[in-house]
Design a protein around this motif. Structure first.
Motif, PDB file in Angstrom:
ATOM      1  N   GLU A  46       0.907  -1.116   0.037  1.00  0.00           N
ATOM      2  CA  GLU A  46      -0.026  -0.020   0.037  1.00  0.00           C
ATOM      3  C   GLU A  46       0.790   1.356   0.239  1.00  0.00           C
ATOM      4  O   GLU A  46       1.876   1.385   0.441  1.00  0.00           O
ATOM      5  CB  GLU A  46      -0.830   0.054   1.247  1.00  0.00           C
ATOM      6  N   VAL A  48       2.198   5.099   0.794  1.00  0.00           N
ATOM      7  CA  VAL A  48       2.506   5.590   2.410  1.00  0.00           C
ATOM      8  C   VAL A  48       2.453   6.940   2.008  1.00  0.00           C
ATOM      9  O   VAL A  48       1.858   7.964   2.636  1.00  0.00           O
ATOM     10  CB  VAL A  48       3.635   5.255   3.251  1.00  0.00           C
ATOM     11  N   TYR A  60       0.105  12.010   1.287  1.00  0.00           N
ATOM     12  CA  TYR A  60       0.246  10.981   2.121  1.00  0.00           C
ATOM     13  C   TYR A  60      -1.081  10.278   2.059  1.00  0.00           C
ATOM     14  O   TYR A  60      -1.999  10.623   1.910  1.00  0.00           O
ATOM     15  CB  TYR A  60       0.388  11.622   3.507  1.00  0.00           C
ATOM     16  N   ALA A  61      -0.814   9.101   2.529  1.00  0.00           N
ATOM     17  CA  ALA A  61      -2.054   8.039   2.899  1.00  0.00           C
ATOM     18  C   ALA A  61      -2.894   8.566   4.007  1.00  0.00           C
ATOM     19  O   ALA A  61      -2.165   9.148   4.963  1.00  0.00           O
ATOM     20  CB  ALA A  61      -1.649   6.827   3.226  1.00  0.00           C
ATOM     21  N   ASP A  62      -4.256   8.528   4.058  1.00  0.00           N
ATOM     22  CA  ASP A  62      -4.849   9.059   5.298  1.00  0.00           C
ATOM     23  C   ASP A  62      -4.505   8.385   6.440  1.00  0.00           C
ATOM     24  O   ASP A  62      -4.358   9.067   7.563  1.00  0.00           O
ATOM     25  CB  ASP A  62      -6.472   8.771   5.164  1.00  0.00           C
ATOM     26  N   SER A  63      -4.055   7.307   6.555  1.00  0.00           N
ATOM     27  CA  SER A  63      -3.663   6.448   7.812  1.00  0.00           C
ATOM     28  C   SER A  63      -2.188   6.955   8.479  1.00  0.00           C
ATOM     29  O   SER A  63      -1.883   6.781   9.695  1.00  0.00           O
ATOM     30  CB  SER A  63      -3.305   4.969   7.396  1.00  0.00           C
ATOM     31  N   VAL A  64      -1.424   7.868   7.700  1.00  0.00           N
ATOM     32  CA  VAL A  64      -0.376   8.401   8.131  1.00  0.00           C
ATOM     33  C   VAL A  64      -0.098   9.800   8.257  1.00  0.00           C
ATOM     34  O   VAL A  64       0.824  10.357   8.617  1.00  0.00           O
ATOM     35  CB  VAL A  64       0.983   7.609   7.407  1.00  0.00           C
ATOM     36  N   LYS A  65      -1.293  10.488   7.701  1.00  0.00           N
ATOM     37  CA  LYS A  65      -1.101  11.981   7.579  1.00  0.00           C
ATOM     38  C   LYS A  65      -0.626  12.527   9.093  1.00  0.00           C
ATOM     39  O   LYS A  65      -1.700  12.184   9.939  1.00  0.00           O
ATOM     40  CB  LYS A  65      -2.423  12.387   6.867  1.00  0.00           C
ATOM     41  N   ARG A  67       1.566  12.240  11.081  1.00  0.00           N
ATOM     42  CA  ARG A  67       2.520  11.551  11.812  1.00  0.00           C
ATOM     43  C   ARG A  67       3.870  11.237  10.896  1.00  0.00           C
ATOM     44  O   ARG A  67       4.816  11.224  11.618  1.00  0.00           O
ATOM     45  CB  ARG A  67       1.939  10.107  12.142  1.00  0.00           C
ATOM     46  N   ASN A  87       2.416   3.092  15.654  1.00  0.00           N
ATOM     47  CA  ASN A  87       1.505   2.126  16.332  1.00  0.00           C
ATOM     48  C   ASN A  87       1.596   0.757  15.648  1.00  0.00           C
ATOM     49  O   ASN A  87       2.388   0.675  14.655  1.00  0.00           O
ATOM     50  CB  ASN A  87       0.093   2.547  16.353  1.00  0.00           C
ATOM     51  N   GLY A  89      -0.010  -1.004  13.997  1.00  0.00           N
ATOM     52  CA  GLY A  89      -0.634  -0.817  12.685  1.00  0.00           C
ATOM     53  C   GLY A  89       0.400  -0.618  11.569  1.00  0.00           C
ATOM     54  O   GLY A  89       0.222  -0.586  10.309  1.00  0.00           O
ATOM     55  N   ASP A  90       1.525   0.122  11.878  1.00  0.00           N
ATOM     56  CA  ASP A  90       2.464   0.692  10.989  1.00  0.00           C
ATOM     57  C   ASP A  90       3.624  -0.530  10.766  1.00  0.00           C
ATOM     58  O   ASP A  90       4.459  -0.487  10.020  1.00  0.00           O
ATOM     59  CB  ASP A  90       3.276   1.657  11.579  1.00  0.00           C
TER      60      ASP A  90
END
Length: 122
Positions: A46, A48, A60-65, A67, A87, A89-90
């Motif tokens: 996926e 990043v 950025y992907a929403d999941s890392v924005k 951070r 976390n 999930g990373d």
């Protein structure tokens, strides 16, 4: 053609930080837009983060924005990924990739590194 070598992965506790580096060979590094991708066990690779040739545009992907931060130093032929507030999930193998096209799809990138493992313990 460009060859990519990632470094900086490792084991970190949740809430911690890591900085990944990707060193590129060749004299045309600034001709490529660069991206970071990741792949967790049993999951598809996926997107990043990505950065334009000059470094002036990032995505950025929403999941890392908020951070993660992608940056590049064209004088050093290197792209970085600063990862904060990590976390579980990373946890994944992180790959850097190069493209003439730019974007967030894996099929837009023609050159890939071998990957570096990031493991976040909770």
């Amino acid at each position: 053609q460009v060859q990519l070598v990632e470094s900086g992965g490792g084991l970190v506790q949740a809430g911690g930080s890591l900085r990944l580096s990707c060193a590129a060979s060749g004299r045309t590094f600034s001709s490529y837009a660069m991206g970071w991708f990741r792949q967790a066990p049993g999951k598809e690779r996926e997107f990043v983060a990505r950065i334009s040739r000059s470094g002036g545009n990032t995505g950025y992907a929403d999941s890392v924005k908020g951070r993660f931060t992608i940056s590049r130093d064209n004088a050093k032929n290197t792209v970085y990924l600063q990862m904060n507030s990590l976390n579980a999930g990373d946890t994944a193998v992180y790959y850097c990739a190069a493209t003439f096209l730019g974007g967030s799809r894996t099929d837009e990138y023609g050159y890939w590194g071998q990957g570096t493992q990031v493991t976040v313990s909770s």
